[in-house]
Design a protein around this motif. Structure first.
Motif, PDB file in Angstrom:
ATOM      1  N   THR A 136      34.465  88.020  30.436  1.00 15.80           N
ATOM      2  CA  THR A 136      33.172  87.846  29.796  1.00 15.80           C
ATOM      3  C   THR A 136      32.618  89.166  29.350  1.00 15.80           C
ATOM      4  O   THR A 136      32.613  90.119  30.099  1.00 15.80           O
ATOM      5  N   VAL A 193      29.226  91.094  27.612  1.00  7.79           N
ATOM      6  CA  VAL A 193      27.812  90.895  27.363  1.00  7.79           C
ATOM      7  C   VAL A 193      27.350  91.826  26.265  1.00  7.79           C
ATOM      8  O   VAL A 193      27.583  93.016  26.322  1.00  7.79           O
ATOM      9  N   SER A 197      28.381  88.622  26.246  1.00 10.66           N
ATOM     10  CA  SER A 197      27.121  87.946  25.975  1.00 10.66           C
ATOM     11  C   SER A 197      26.232  88.827  25.121  1.00 10.66           C
ATOM     12  O   SER A 197      26.384  90.040  25.102  1.00 10.66           O
ATOM     13  N   ASN A 248      22.352  90.018  24.238  1.00 13.51           N
ATOM     14  CA  ASN A 248      21.010  90.054  24.814  1.00 13.51           C
ATOM     15  C   ASN A 248      20.101  90.892  23.935  1.00 13.51           C
ATOM     16  O   ASN A 248      20.517  91.910  23.405  1.00 13.51           O
ATOM     17  N   TYR A 299      22.533  90.805  30.988  1.00 10.74           N
ATOM     18  CA  TYR A 299      22.571  89.341  31.039  1.00 10.74           C
ATOM     19  C   TYR A 299      23.873  88.890  31.690  1.00 10.74           C
ATOM     20  O   TYR A 299      24.953  89.393  31.384  1.00 10.74           O
ATOM     21  N   PRO A 330      26.108  85.536  32.178  1.00  9.23           N
ATOM     22  CA  PRO A 330      26.283  84.132  31.798  1.00  9.23           C
ATOM     23  C   PRO A 330      26.437  83.190  32.990  1.00  9.23           C
ATOM     24  O   PRO A 330      26.027  82.034  32.921  1.00  9.23           O
ATOM     25  N   SER A 346      20.116  85.828  24.248  1.00  8.54           N
ATOM     26  CA  SER A 346      21.493  86.122  24.627  1.00  8.54           C
ATOM     27  C   SER A 346      22.389  84.935  24.323  1.00  8.54           C
ATOM     28  O   SER A 346      21.936  83.808  24.206  1.00  8.54           O
ATOM     29  N   ASP A 347      23.666  85.231  24.152  1.00  9.12           N
ATOM     30  CA  ASP A 347      24.706  84.221  24.007  1.00  9.12           C
ATOM     31  C   ASP A 347      26.000  84.855  24.487  1.00  9.12           C
ATOM     32  O   ASP A 347      26.046  86.066  24.726  1.00  9.12           O
ATOM     33  N   SER A 348      27.041  84.079  24.672  1.00  6.54           N
ATOM     34  CA  SER A 348      28.259  84.648  25.241  1.00  6.54           C
ATOM     35  C   SER A 348      29.507  84.035  24.632  1.00  6.54           C
ATOM     36  O   SER A 348      29.483  82.948  24.069  1.00  6.54           O
TER      37      SER A 348
END
Length: 340
Positions: A6, A8, A126, A128, A134, A136, A296-298
């Motif tokens: 992941t 960010v 992710s 932000n 952030y 997830p 935010s998104d990931s």
């Protein structure tokens, strides 16, 4: 076995924001790791709203980061954006100011590469809109605040006075292994968290955030976490040495990285001691009645993972080998030096 990576990404116009309508971020990308060349961390990204100008974008590997093996780098030509890479935190900072479109193009050109061979986790990205990290896995944000010599009670009040795009701050409550990594292993410093057994010796409760009042540990060194609860004490902790009733993330040079110890309200008063407080961790998210923000998104890169188990045979008998993997093809050889 499956490995997930992941990353960010963080966009920031200010550090902590109140009363603003922040821009929104949408990220696409659920990819299988190629392994042959650096690969993009997203397949697409869209930034909307705000005033179309950003100062920073923070891109961090927040889950599955391998210190010294993983790296993020910006490729292509981006005259309005410079970069800074932190190997300690796995954080790539894109530095403006620049337009949202400039940042979108830069993020599409960020590449992930690694020299790691044995993967146990995937890598997550992710996006932000503020400087807080952030995660997830929890949907929460985390910010290390340096404040040398601050007491636990002072940190508790200071954290609650902070706000992040309308989210109420609180002294961090660490309830998952992923939070251990982002607040301890990959933080810029160590500090106070929201645990205490001041009310009843040996009964450790969270004293902040949504978990306020929740018991997460009973006893001392030989104690245990109640069913379903999480704790990450350092070796030999908590030991209540010198009336220690407050949880603190240990100095990186002491014991298990990211683990906790119990300290007195002041910690050590010796500035040279590794137990002298350096700051505190603020967490945002999960409080009742807080606004829904889309800062935010990931995305994820799925890493190849293989696990082999077999039965033990003392004398003669059959050995049964079990292979679990998420890759399409596995090559077997007769021996270490065999080509067949």
């Amino acid at each position: 076995m499956y490995i997930y990576i992941t990353f960010v990404l963080y966009f920031s116009t200010v550090l902590l924001c109140s009363g603003q309508s922040p821009p929104q971020v949408e990220v696409s990308g659920n990819q299988l790791y190629c392994g042959e060349a650096p690969m993009p961390i997203v397949t697409d990204i869209n930034i909307s709203g705000g005033d179309n100008s950003l100062d920073y974008v923070y891109v961090q590997i927040v889950t599955g980061y391998s210190l010294g093996l993983d790296e993020l780098l910006l490729t292509g030509t981006h005259p309005n954006i410079s970069t800074s890479w932190s190997i300690e935190t796995g954080l790539l900072t894109l530095i403006g100011p620049a337009s949202s479109e400039d940042f979108e193009n830069a993020i599409r050109d960020i590449r992930f590469q690694t020299s790691e061979n044995n993967f146990t986790q995937d890598k997550f990205f992710s996006v932000n809109l503020g400087e807080a990290n952030y995660l997830p896995a929890t949907g929460h944000y985390y910010l290390y605040v340096q404040d040398v010599g601050i007491t636990w009670h002072e940190a508790l009040e200071a954290a609650e006075a902070q706000e992040f795009f309308g989210l109420q701050g609180y002294l961090a409550t660490i309830t998952t292994p992923e939070e251990v990594q982002i607040t301890g292993e990959q933080a810029l410093g160590t500090g106070w968290i929201g645990g205490s057994d001041q009310a009843v010796e040996g009964v450790w409760r969270w004293k902040s955030g949504p978990e306020n009042g929740q018991i997460f540990w009973n006893g001392s060194v030989s104690g245990s976490a109640p069913d379903g609860m999480f704790a990450f004490w350092n070796t030999g902790e908590p030991n209540n040495l010198f009336e220690e009733h407050y949880a603190h993330i240990t100095d990186p040079n002491i014991g298990i990285l990211g683990s906790w110890n119990d300290l007195a309200n002041t910690g050590s008063t010796d500035p040279e001691s590794p137990y002298h407080p350096q700051g505190y961790i603020v967490e945002f998210g999960g409080m009742e009645g807080e606004p829904q923000i889309n800062v935010s998104d990931s995305s994820v890169i799925i890493m190849p993972k293989t696990e082999i188990t077999f039965n033990n045979v003392c004398d003669e008998g059959s050995v049964f080998i079990n292979l679990t993997t998420n890759v399409d093809e596995v090559l077997w050889y007769d021996s270490v030096n065999s080509n067949e």
